[in-house]
Design a protein around this motif. Structure first.
Motif, short mmCIF file in Angstrom:
data_model
loop_
_atom_site.label_atom_id
_atom_site.label_comp_id
_atom_site.label_asym_id
_atom_site.label_seq_id
_atom_site.Cartn_x
_atom_site.Cartn_y
_atom_site.Cartn_z
N HIS A 145 7.84 -10.36 9.48
CA HIS A 145 9.37 -11.10 9.63
C HIS A 145 9.24 -11.46 8.18
N VAL A 146 10.38 -11.28 7.64
CA VAL A 146 10.89 -11.88 6.17
C VAL A 146 12.06 -12.80 6.50
N ALA A 147 11.86 -13.97 6.05
CA ALA A 147 12.88 -15.13 6.23
C ALA A 147 13.98 -14.60 5.15
N PRO A 148 15.21 -15.08 5.33
CA PRO A 148 16.27 -14.90 4.45
C PRO A 148 16.10 -15.48 2.97
N GLY A 149 16.39 -14.82 1.97
CA GLY A 149 16.27 -15.20 0.71
C GLY A 149 14.79 -14.95 0.10
N ARG A 150 14.06 -14.27 0.77
CA ARG A 150 12.55 -14.28 0.40
C ARG A 150 12.47 -13.22 -0.70
N PHE A 151 11.34 -13.29 -1.57
CA PHE A 151 11.21 -12.19 -2.36
C PHE A 151 9.81 -11.75 -1.78
N CYS A 152 9.74 -10.51 -1.16
CA CYS A 152 8.69 -9.99 -0.37
C CYS A 152 8.47 -8.84 -0.98
N THR A 153 7.01 -8.72 -1.45
CA THR A 153 6.26 -7.40 -2.07
C THR A 153 5.63 -6.68 -1.26
N PHE A 154 5.80 -5.37 -1.13
CA PHE A 154 4.64 -4.49 -0.62
C PHE A 154 3.92 -4.10 -1.78
N LEU A 155 2.48 -4.40 -1.46
CA LEU A 155 1.56 -3.82 -2.33
C LEU A 155 0.56 -3.00 -1.87
N THR A 213 5.49 -2.10 -5.03
CA THR A 213 4.85 -1.92 -6.29
C THR A 213 3.29 -1.67 -5.96
N HIS A 214 2.53 -1.01 -6.87
CA HIS A 214 1.14 -0.79 -6.74
C HIS A 214 0.57 -1.57 -8.02
N ASP A 215 1.29 -2.46 -8.67
CA ASP A 215 0.84 -3.19 -9.57
C ASP A 215 0.55 -4.67 -9.15
N GLN A 216 -0.72 -4.97 -9.03
CA GLN A 216 -1.04 -6.53 -8.54
C GLN A 216 -0.58 -7.38 -9.25
N GLU A 217 -0.57 -7.32 -10.53
CA GLU A 217 0.10 -8.47 -11.17
C GLU A 217 1.29 -8.73 -11.16
N GLU A 218 2.00 -7.70 -11.11
CA GLU A 218 3.44 -7.68 -10.61
C GLU A 218 3.92 -8.57 -9.55
N ALA A 219 3.20 -8.06 -8.48
CA ALA A 219 3.25 -8.96 -7.32
C ALA A 219 2.98 -10.30 -7.26
N ASN A 255 -3.31 2.50 4.09
CA ASN A 255 -3.37 3.48 4.99
C ASN A 255 -2.25 3.44 6.09
N GLY A 256 -0.95 2.91 5.83
CA GLY A 256 0.03 2.79 6.98
C GLY A 256 -0.27 1.52 7.94
N THR A 257 -1.25 0.73 7.44
CA THR A 257 -1.19 -0.56 8.12
C THR A 257 -0.88 -1.75 7.03
N ILE A 258 -0.64 -2.90 7.80
CA ILE A 258 -0.68 -4.19 7.08
C ILE A 258 -2.02 -4.79 7.05
N GLU A 259 -2.63 -5.00 5.95
CA GLU A 259 -3.96 -5.72 5.71
C GLU A 259 -3.81 -7.14 5.61
N GLN A 260 -2.91 -7.68 5.02
CA GLN A 260 -2.79 -8.93 4.93
C GLN A 260 -1.37 -9.17 4.39
N VAL A 261 -0.78 -10.70 4.99
CA VAL A 261 0.27 -10.92 4.76
C VAL A 261 0.32 -12.66 4.05
N GLY A 262 0.89 -12.74 3.12
CA GLY A 262 0.93 -14.44 2.75
C GLY A 262 1.43 -14.46 1.02
N PRO A 263 1.51 -15.75 0.64
CA PRO A 263 1.96 -16.11 -0.61
C PRO A 263 0.85 -15.63 -1.44
N PRO A 264 1.08 -15.28 -2.71
CA PRO A 264 0.31 -14.78 -3.92
C PRO A 264 -0.93 -15.66 -3.97
N ARG A 265 -0.78 -16.86 -3.89
CA ARG A 265 -1.83 -17.89 -3.99
C ARG A 265 -2.87 -17.66 -2.74
#
Ligand SMILES: Nc1ncnc2c1ncn2[C@@H]1O[C@H](COP(=O)(O)OP(=O)(O)O)[C@@H](O)[C@H]1O
Ligand SMILES: [Mg+2]
Lengths: 337, 553
Positions: free
Chosen positions: A36-46, A202-208, A220-230
């Protein structure tokens, strides 16, 4: 960037994914993605190449149909809604600018398909040229632009239609480091001004880490973890996340696995009063500029330790013994091996 | 245009029109011929046995393969110096040399044959010059024998080797040659171990095209050869026109079709699964290393120098035809005297030429749009297919290029004659679509291979429907390929003789057929005048084509 040209009206919409699955032939590329991504969020797939990021974005845009699962944008079920009815902005890795149209015509394309009147198209194209710093380039052909400029045209073209959602698939991958960093700043600014929801691959962790409100680590087609960068950086939930974002040490204590970042490990006298103490031999020293990295072997284990470089520090040599230690609170207990 | 926004399998529907057209007007007529060849009253294989047992057929087939083989070898041998020279000079000179190769390549083969006859006949240009110089006492018999056929056919077909070979030479990495030299290679070793192996594949591809084309050749052996150089196509025509022996004619056709297909398949496999028509024409884009080098070995010099007479050979017939058309002598004597435009006035006043031109244009007006539509849609639709199916479709689409035109002419004649399609323009128009649609297909596909499919996704995401995507995104991308293909289609239709001989009659005959009839009776200055006009038209069209190709890159 003139932030005043637009109010803080939140254009962004929420995105809900429920158990999205997709296979190509025998291979399952997405294995039940829920998010679930809330409105106005910047969400990165890494994630590493082949982990299914682009496929997920294509499903969001409507270029691919999921085999099963639910996709809602702004609360609206997208099943059966064709690409052109989704009101999505998309920025492609190779920019996909129409080579036969100039910059202004490229930006106007999505407005023409929406049958806006000429004056309004003109006004919005000019506004967008200004916002993206492309003034005066309206009559250039894409081939007459630098990579960074092409990227900004692609961004302007996607934004001018005031999309509910902006999808970006490795948009900066082909650019130099310096241009990449300046564009990262621009994208972040635009997101703030427009209040738009951005899904960024992105595949660039720094950018994310730089850009995101939220990072989705894929494997491999699954979500490993979701959260803020920190959170993701300091509290990786698995070995995979720990290794994918920066460097990480793993160790086994009292029947549990722990992850410790190299900078959370102190050396020498700094280890006084810490929970865990170890002693080993320095195997390798790498000078990083602001810091130094030591590879320390303790028994048959290797630890990576980074230490900020203070001018007055004694210079250590390979082969010397070194005390290392950390607080238990700075280590993260992993769910499983 | 809805199929544009369709997913892949839907888009492949665009192949269907051309595929169905080819099945109807290409595959079925040829299959019918195959069946006809087995329908001899004397037994199913009687016609084939006759090809072996009757000396005229046996020697005819042997002559066909022998001449095709000789022309192929000659073409490769004379192409190497030309391609080498083109690749090793500066861009301006290379463009000029390119014109020397392309102009004859694009000029009607009938016009070229006409010019050769003017040059080589008993009291033609060359014999006159040699006699006057006192080098010979009696005229040399250049034509109506083997040398005539070899000269004419090599001239027509050698550009098919020069062009790919030129591409190969341009692609040669100068660094490789430097490396070999630094390792102590002599110039001779350089050629034997590096240059020949690296260019062999292109030469081979060109050679395969030459051999396949030569097998079905009709015009040149008929006009420049003697009785001993009677080739398969002439035997086929003879059997239909004079003997009405369909089984034998069909058997002959089947033999040359099968041989052509076998060679095509062999070239396809040896070429690593790449179709002979898969690559684009040699480009004029900048290349990393050309063979131009300050140090030239004697071998380089020898090769470059030997290209000069070959280039003269290539352009001479094109250049000689215009002055010869201005002489007042009705026997085309050399040098032309009492310059006159009389023969040009004759063209306009003799209504047969005007009618023939009108017929040619009418046929082109069917063939060019038809071929352009079918070829373009098929090229777009090909994107919708993957894997083996795609490869098979691609091969089907280009097979008409390598099928001997005489066989196709025969097959369509059999189908169309009962339908009374020969007195109008449709019969030949359909035949020309079969020949030209593959050319448009190849040309558009080359354009499309440089097209980025994410552009379609970008347009969709911006809200564009199929119609808008087709008109504003896809069409601009394929326009250069389409235009080049359409020009090629026009030239093909405008130049085509063999089908015209079968699929038209005295009223509907086209310009090439009329020229052919004139030349085969007795060559006259009016034909030279017509040929001159065609050369100038070709030059114009060639310049148009070059402009388009420039714009494309
Ligand atoms: N159209 C397709 N057909 C077959 N396999 C595909 C297709 N698109 C992607 N894949 C496969 O799906 C997997 C995930 O691809 P993708 O989503 O592009 O990964 P990423 O963008 O994370 O690199 C890869 O193994 C890729 O080979
Ligand atoms: Mg990807």
């Amino acid at each position: 960037m003139t932030a005043s040209t637009r109010s803080q009206s939140a254009l962004g919409q929420s995105v809900e994914l429920e158990n999205i699955r997709k296979s190509y032939g025998q291979t399952e590329v997405l294995k039940g993605i829920s998010l679930h991504v809330a409105p106005g969020r910047f969400c990165t797939f890494l994630g590493a190449s082949g982990s299914g990021k682009s496929t997920l974005l294509k499903i969001l845009a409507g270029f691919e149909k999921p085999d099963s699962g639910l996709l809602k944008i702004g609360g609206r079920d997208m099943a059966g809604v064709p690409v052109r009815k989704r009101n999505i902005g998309m920025v492609f890795q190779n920019y996909a600018l129409f080579p036969n149209m100039n910059v202004a015509q490229n930006i106007a394309f999505g407005l023409k398909t929406r049958k806006l009147d000429k004056a309004e198209i003109h006004r919005r194209v000019n506004e967008m040229l200004e916002m993206t710093g492309l003034q005066g380039l309206g009559t250039r052909l894409p081939t007459e632009l630098s990579g960074g400029q092409q990227q900004r045209v692609a961004l302007a073209r996607a934004l001018v239609i005031r999309p509910d959602l902006l999808l970006m698939d490795e948009p900066l991958g082909a650019l130099d480091r310096a241009i990449r960093q300046s564009l990262q700043g621009q994208i972040k600014d635009i997101q703030r001004v427009f209040g738009i929801t951005i899904l960024f691959v992105t595949h660039d962790q720094e950018e994310a880490l730089h850009l995101s409100d939220e990072i989705v680590v894929m494997k491999n087609g699954t979500i490993e973890q979701v959260g803020p960068p920190r959170t993701l950086y300091t509290r990786p939930a698995s070995r995979f996340v720990g290794n994918f974002l920066g460097e990480c040490n793993f160790l086994h204590l009292d029947g549990h696995d722990y992850a410790v970042r190299p900078e959370a490990i102190a050396t020498g006298a700094d280890t006084e009063g810490l929970d865990i103490h170890l002693e080993g031999e320095i195997r390798q020293i790498t000078f990083l500029g602001p810091s130094q990295r030591f590879s320390v072997s303790v028994g048959d284990r290797n630890f990576t330790v980074t230490r900020p470089l203070r001018p007055n520090d004694e210079e250590l040599a390979v082969g010397t013994r070194l005390r290392i230690g950390f607080r238990l609170a700075d280590a993260t207990r992993l769910a499983s091996g | 245009m809805k199929w544009l926004s369709l997913p892949r399998p839907g888009r492949s529907l665009a192949i269907l029109p051309m595929a169905m057209f080819l099945v109807l007007f290409f595959i079925l007529p040829l299959l019918r011929l195959c069946l006809l060849s087995l329908s001899d009253p004397a037994g199913p294989f009687a016609a084939y046995l006759r090809l072996i047992s009757v000396p005229a057929y046996r020697s005819g087939l042997l002559a066909t393969f022998g001449i095709a083989g000789m022309v192929t070898v000659l073409s490769v041998v004379v192409s190497y110096p030309v391609a080498y020279l083109m690749a090793s000079v500066g861009p301006r000179l290379a463009a000029l040399l390119g014109l020397c190769v392309l102009l004859p390549f694009w000029t009607s083969s009938l016009v070229r044959t006409t010019a050769w006859i003017i040059l080589l006949q008993r009291y033609g240009v060359i014999n006159t010059l040699l006699l006057e110089a006192g080098l010979i006492r009696t005229p040399i018999a250049f034509i109506y024998n083997l040398s005539g056929v070899l000269i004419g056919m090599t001239h027509v077909l050698m550009p098919f080797v020069v062009l790919p070979l030129y591409g190969a030479f341009r692609g040669l990495d100068r660094g490789l040659l430097d490396a070999a030299e630094s390792l102590g290679a002599t110039p001779f070793t350089l050629y034997r171990r590096i240059i020949l192996p690296l260019t062999a594949r292109s030469a081979f591809a060109g050679a395969a095209i030459v051999f396949m084309s030569a097998l079905g050749y009709y015009v040149t052996p008929a006009l420049m050869g003697g009785a001993r150089e009677t080739m398969a196509a002439q035997l086929i025509a003879f059997n239909i026109e004079d003997q009405l022996d369909w089984p034998t004619a069909s058997a002959l056709s089947t033999v040359i079709i099968v041989v052509s297909l076998v060679i095509f398949a062999a070239a396809h496999i040896l070429g690593g699964g790449k179709s002979l028509f898969g690559g684009s024409a040699p480009s004029t884009r900048g290349v990393s290393g050309t063979t131009s080098s300050p140090r030239r070995s004697a071998l380089d010099w020898a090769l470059a120098t030997s290209a000069v007479p070959i280039l003269v050979f290539l352009v001479m017939p094109i250049l000689i035809i215009a002055p010869m058309s201005l002489g007042s002598s009705p026997f085309l004597s050399f040098p032309p005297r009492d310059l006159t435009l009389h023969w040009y006035r004759l063209i306009v006043t003799q209504s047969q030429w005007v009618y023939a031109l009108w017929n040619s244009l009418a046929v082109a007006a069917i063939a060019v749009p038809g071929a352009s539509l079918l070829g373009t849609f098929a090229a777009i639709g090909l994107d919708g297919l993957r894997g083996r199916l795609r490869a098979m479709t691609e091969i089907l689409m280009v097979t008409p290029i390598i099928t001997p035109a005489i066989a196709l002419a025969l097959g369509l004649y059999y189908e169309f004659a009962p339908l009374r399609l020969l007195s109008g323009h449709w019969g030949l128009g359909i035949g020309h679509i079969v020949l030209a649609a593959p050319l448009v297909f190849v040309s558009v596909r080359t354009s499309l291979s440089r097209f980025d499919p994410t552009l379609i996704q970008a347009a969709q995401a911006l809200g564009a429907g199929g119609l808008r995507i087709g008109a504003q995104v896809l069409l601009p991308a394929i326009t250069p390929g389409l235009a080049a293909g359409a020009i090629f289609a026009f030239i093909t239709s405008f130049d085509e003789v063999i089908m015209s001989l079968f699929l038209t009659n005295v009223r509907s005959r086209t310009l090439p057929r009329l020229i052919y009839e004139n030349v085969s009776e007795d060559i006259n200055p009016t034909v030279a005048a017509v040929s001159t006009l065609i050369v100038f038209a070709t030059l114009l069209i060639l310049l148009m084509h070059v402009t388009i190709v420039r714009r494309r890159s």
